[in-house]
Design a protein around this motif. Structure first.
Motif, PDB file in Angstrom:
ATOM      1  N   TYR A 190       0.802  -1.210  -0.116  1.00  0.00           N
ATOM      2  CA  TYR A 190       0.054   0.090  -0.059  1.00  0.00           C
ATOM      3  C   TYR A 190       0.667   1.293  -0.072  1.00  0.00           C
ATOM      4  N   LEU A 191       1.876   1.256   0.876  1.00  0.00           N
ATOM      5  CA  LEU A 191       2.674   2.504   0.979  1.00  0.00           C
ATOM      6  C   LEU A 191       3.968   2.160  -0.160  1.00  0.00           C
ATOM      7  N   ASP A 192       4.067   1.043  -0.768  1.00  0.00           N
ATOM      8  CA  ASP A 192       5.014   0.696  -1.696  1.00  0.00           C
ATOM      9  C   ASP A 192       6.452   0.910  -1.224  1.00  0.00           C
ATOM     10  N   LEU A 193       6.753   0.576   0.063  1.00  0.00           N
ATOM     11  CA  LEU A 193       7.960   0.736   0.419  1.00  0.00           C
ATOM     12  C   LEU A 193       8.845  -0.654   0.123  1.00  0.00           C
ATOM     13  N   SER A 194      10.188  -0.296   0.160  1.00  0.00           N
ATOM     14  CA  SER A 194      10.920  -1.554  -0.205  1.00  0.00           C
ATOM     15  C   SER A 194      11.148  -2.306   0.926  1.00  0.00           C
ATOM     16  N   GLU A 195      11.713  -3.580   0.621  1.00  0.00           N
ATOM     17  CA  GLU A 195      11.623  -4.710   1.884  1.00  0.00           C
ATOM     18  C   GLU A 195      12.553  -3.841   2.994  1.00  0.00           C
ATOM     19  N   ALA A 196      13.739  -3.217   2.832  1.00  0.00           N
ATOM     20  CA  ALA A 196      14.571  -2.528   3.771  1.00  0.00           C
ATOM     21  C   ALA A 196      13.949  -1.690   4.397  1.00  0.00           C
ATOM     22  N   GLU A 197      12.811  -0.853   3.779  1.00  0.00           N
ATOM     23  CA  GLU A 197      12.169   0.362   4.515  1.00  0.00           C
ATOM     24  C   GLU A 197      11.130  -0.033   5.508  1.00  0.00           C
ATOM     25  N   THR A 198      10.501  -1.238   4.926  1.00  0.00           N
ATOM     26  CA  THR A 198       9.421  -1.875   5.628  1.00  0.00           C
ATOM     27  C   THR A 198      10.205  -2.688   6.937  1.00  0.00           C
ATOM     28  N   ARG A 201      15.116  -7.938   7.169  1.00  0.00           N
ATOM     29  CA  ARG A 201      14.550  -7.851   5.704  1.00  0.00           C
ATOM     30  C   ARG A 201      13.991  -9.389   5.813  1.00  0.00           C
ATOM     31  N   GLY A 202      14.653 -10.403   6.208  1.00  0.00           N
ATOM     32  CA  GLY A 202      14.246 -11.769   6.019  1.00  0.00           C
ATOM     33  C   GLY A 202      12.853 -12.014   6.669  1.00  0.00           C
ATOM     34  N   THR A 203      12.565 -11.375   7.775  1.00  0.00           N
ATOM     35  CA  THR A 203      11.429 -11.479   8.429  1.00  0.00           C
ATOM     36  C   THR A 203      10.309 -10.603   7.509  1.00  0.00           C
ATOM     37  N   VAL A 204      10.564  -9.618   6.944  1.00  0.00           N
ATOM     38  CA  VAL A 204       9.832  -9.005   6.081  1.00  0.00           C
ATOM     39  C   VAL A 204       9.257  -9.910   4.801  1.00  0.00           C
ATOM     40  N   THR A 251       5.506 -11.309   4.455  1.00  0.00           N
ATOM     41  CA  THR A 251       4.703 -10.749   3.544  1.00  0.00           C
ATOM     42  C   THR A 251       4.382 -12.199   2.725  1.00  0.00           C
ATOM     43  N   ALA A 252       5.213 -13.263   2.445  1.00  0.00           N
ATOM     44  CA  ALA A 252       4.717 -14.173   1.867  1.00  0.00           C
ATOM     45  C   ALA A 252       3.595 -14.936   2.241  1.00  0.00           C
TER      46      ALA A 252
END
Length: 159
Positions: free
Chosen positions: A121-129, A137-140, A144-145
């Motif tokens: 929705y906010l279109d953030l990268s994995e790093a930003e999320t 990042r792995g948790t994201v 997400t998956a």
């Protein structure tokens, strides 16, 4: 950039973000207002003003988490105030498919909902999320998956 300029530029997007996490407009607006008030209080002490938007996203996310904690406590004491997710106006404006998607996102577990909203929705990268959520990042990626798999299953059931 001043707090007023930051507010004008990002308030609406942050309210939408909070709305998807808490499920009602009034609470979403309160959470965002609290985040901007915190920035305003700390304005003189903020060294890296280029990082204000990520800071605000994190503050809004934490505010939404606090809302869910308060609601959970209230439910334990038998005070279950179910907040209507859709007003009459928003129901009329949105198509059935879109309502189904928003309802499915709303029903995701908290962390999965946060990850999906931040990423897509906010279109953030994995790093930003990951930075906003305070996870790796792995948790994201894995969260997400799992969220997308759950959403696909839930939306298939509705067909």
């Amino acid at each position: 950039m001043t707090v007023a300029e930051l507010f004008a530029a990002h308030r609406l997007g942050l309210v939408r973000f909070a709305f998807l996490l808490v499920g009602d407009q009034e609470t979403a607006e309160d959470v965002v207002q609290d985040a901007f008030a915190a920035v305003h209080r700390r304005w003189r002490r903020l060294a890296d003003r280029d990082q204000l938007l990520p800071y605000l996203r994190t503050a809004v996310l934490n505010g939404c988490r606090a809302v869910h904690r308060r609601r959970a406590i209230a439910r334990r004491f038998g005070i279950d105030r179910e907040v209507p997710f859709w007003s009459a106006e928003s129901s009329a404006l949105l198509g059935e498919t879109r309502r189904e998607v928003f309802a499915a996102v709303r029903d995701l577990p908290r962390r999965r909902r946060e990850a999906v909203v931040l990423r897509y929705y906010l279109d953030l990268s994995e790093a930003e999320t990951a930075a906003v959520m305070g996870v790796s990042r792995g948790t994201v990626k894995s969260t997400t998956a799992r969220a997308l798999r759950t959403l696909a299953e839930k939306l298939e059931e509705g067909r």
